[in-house]
Each structure stands twice: as C-alpha cells, then as structure tokens.
Enzyme design. Sequence first.
Site: not given
Length: 479
Positions: A178, A285, A381
């Site tokens: 997905k 990331c 983050e």
Amino acid sequence: MTTELRRLRNYIDGEFREAADGRTIDVVNPATGDVYATSPLSGQADVDAAMAAAAAAFPAWRDTTPAERQKALLKIADAFEERAEELIAAESENTGKPLGLTRTEEVPPMVDQIRFFAGAARLLEGRSAGEYMEGLTSIIRREPVGVCAQVAPWNYPMMMAVWKFAPALAAGNTVVLKPSDTTPASTVLMAEIIGNIVPKGVFNVVCGDRDTGRAMVEHPVPAMASITGSVRAGMQVAESAAKDVKRVHLELGGKAPVVVFEDTDIAKAVEDISVAGFFNAGQDCTAATRVLVQESIHDEFVTALAKAAADTKTGQPDDEDVLYGPLNNANQLKQVSGFIERLPAHAKVESGGERVGDKGYFYAPTVVSGLKQDDEIIQNEVFGPVITVQSFTDEAQALEWANGVEYALASSVWTKDHARAMRMSKNLDFGCVWINTHIPLVAEMPHGGFKKSGYGKDLSAYGFEDYTRIKHVMTSIEG
C-alpha cells in the site's frame, strides 16, 4: 473548461481494478496544491481480494528457484531503467520533487538495489549440514515467510517501495503493498511494470488511507507486516500484528545528531551538512537536521550555515537550480510551520522560518540556533527543511545530548581525530554512524534503527534475511 482527472486503480491478481465500493481519494500535486488524480479508497473487500491473490500465488512463487527469482528481478530493474522518465514524471507529480534530482539521485540507486537483491536471491546462507549429534544429520532450511503486507511512506514513494518488494520477492514471498494516500501514482506505475514480469498475484498494490493499511495488517493471511512511517503508525502496526503473532518490520522516525568538533573543516562540513539537511525538503528520517557544534567554533559555524541556507533554493520540479521541492501535503506544511511558530524565546531563527509563495507547500530553508536539549524542536521530528544548532562544551556533553532523544536511526561525527571518531561511533546509540559525511546509503549495507526508530533492517543481506524464516531438519543416518 475542466481537466479530466487521472484515475489511478488498484493492481490485484494481475489486473487493474477500482475499489469494490467505488470510493476514491483526491490526489494533490504538492508543487501546485491542485488535484490531479483520484485514487481508490480501498476497503475490506479490496484487501481480501489482494490477500487471496497473494496467498494463491505464494506456493508456486515460493517453489521457483533462486535463479528464476533473480532473473525476474533483473528484468524489473531493466524495465525501470527503460521507463525511467515515466517513473520520474509520476514521482515528481506525486511529491513535487525536482525532476533532475529524481533522475540522478533516486532512479539509479533504486535500480541498483533491485539488482543487489536479485543477486542476494542466490546467496541464502546457513550453518553447514553436519552431524551435531551422533547418528543424526542436521540441515538448515531458509524459507520465505509467506504473504507480506507492506506499507510505504510519502517521502520516497518509489525507493521505499523498492526497499520492501525487492527483498520480499527475492526471498520467495508474495506482496500486497500500500502506497501513501498522498503519493500513489508512481507505485501504480511500478505495478504495471512489475506485473508484466512476475506471475499474477505475486505483486499486488492496494491504494487507500490508514484504515486500508490497518485492514492489511490485521488481515489473517499475511505472515509479516512491514511499514515505513511515523512512530505512532509503527506502534499501531506492532499492536495489531501482535494479536496473531505476525512478524513485524518497522522503519520509523529519526532525529539524527550531527556532532561537529572544533577541528573540523568548517566550510566543507557546512556544505555537506546543509545539503544533507535540506535535501528532499528535510523529509528524510536520516536528514542532518540536529546539529551539535563545539562552542569554540559555534558562532562561525552558525554564520556559515545560515548563509548556506539563504543560498539554497526551493521551487518547481522543472527548475534545475533548486535543491528541493515542496513539503508533501498541507498537513505537513502546517506541522513544520507550527514548530517555528512555537519556538521558545531563547531560540533564534538565523535564516528562513517562513512559507515560500502562496501556491504549493514550499517552505524556506531554515536554521535555528540558541536551543536547549529539552526544547520541543530538539526532541521531536520536524520532517521539514529546518536545521537546529546547539553548542556543546566537550565530548561527554556532545554524546549525552546526541543520545538524549527517543529516536535512534542515524547520526554523524565530524572530526579529524580518528580516536575520537571511533569512540563516538562506539557510543552513539544509533543504527548508523557516518564519519565526516552524512546520508550516503549503499545496497550492501544495512539501514535501520533502535529505540523508537523501530527494528529490522532494510537493504543488505540483513534486510534480505528479515524476509526469511529458519527451519531445522534433522534426520537419522543409522539404518
């Protein structure tokens, strides 16, 4: 006059299909803010169909030889090269990324990574067969785990899809993948390409939102769930998978420390760190967005970094002078803006700190100094083109602050002192430590973190082994 929207579709059991109930999601080009396509909002019936197709295809794909799987993956790599311009166009429309950088920085590594896993398919390793007990021979079999439910993120839709399907297919698994609801276009195109090479049901794409992903993870068919996404999403996947003891592979958030010591070549460090922090709008990331600088060079470094930020350009995908494009979606623009709006009084915005233009989701390259270890923007983050800078006194404080977050994916150390670099790399609690560089990845080396950055490895033989299971076979050799 209205322009007809492109209609993206699921790819299930070798054919393209609308969602069973006809629901769709609008897909927005983040460089313009305009809707350019619709994508299926898949429900339980679509997930059931994809899982049934993958399960039916698994026995035959599992029983193919490593050489056959290698041949298929090599064909996929060749096809991606041949249709690179189509993939680049779809990815740019997905994400707003610069066309030139997508062509040079994403497609070649993707193709190389597929070819790496094609080779890995023929290098399954285990202990040698032998008699570890008298009269009995032991054999180790390494087998595919089965059907894999995989959820890819929106920051690198194509490349993260490769990181998931390539090792899974190489090991003999079948896949239901997905893409993110905001970036399905390039994945659907990849399905068309891959579907012409592998048997039907081996590779399936189901588009949808987080509820679609949840239905995939909770489905009884998959033996493994793999996700690249937020910590929140990873925790939900792990919790859902635990109910029927699925294997889980999680690549989650990051807050990479970039530790710069006073003996560093400042000009070179600033040049490399600014690129590693702003590339892909900081939506990575591993991005170099949390810089810790030794106090003796702090001011000089901040001045140089602020200038580098001011000289960095963001803009439309066809502009060859831009380093990065827009943030991926309106929510992400709101999130990044919110971090800057909530900065404490002791923080100072050295460069940027604002949206660029009023069309699309562009944000200026931003540098913030004067921060403390417990500030929100240090601990959480941002996932945007924002580099923070802290001043440290000595190696012990640098290490304490570098490790003092909940994430543990990547880090870097900048120094000419070899012993110090080795000490830091030993003690930094991150899955990757770069020395005097930041962000390069190669197919042969593992990528993955600790703590709330997740577990499991992408790339490398370690990533390949994650998609296999170990079976011990023992047989009597007496009589």
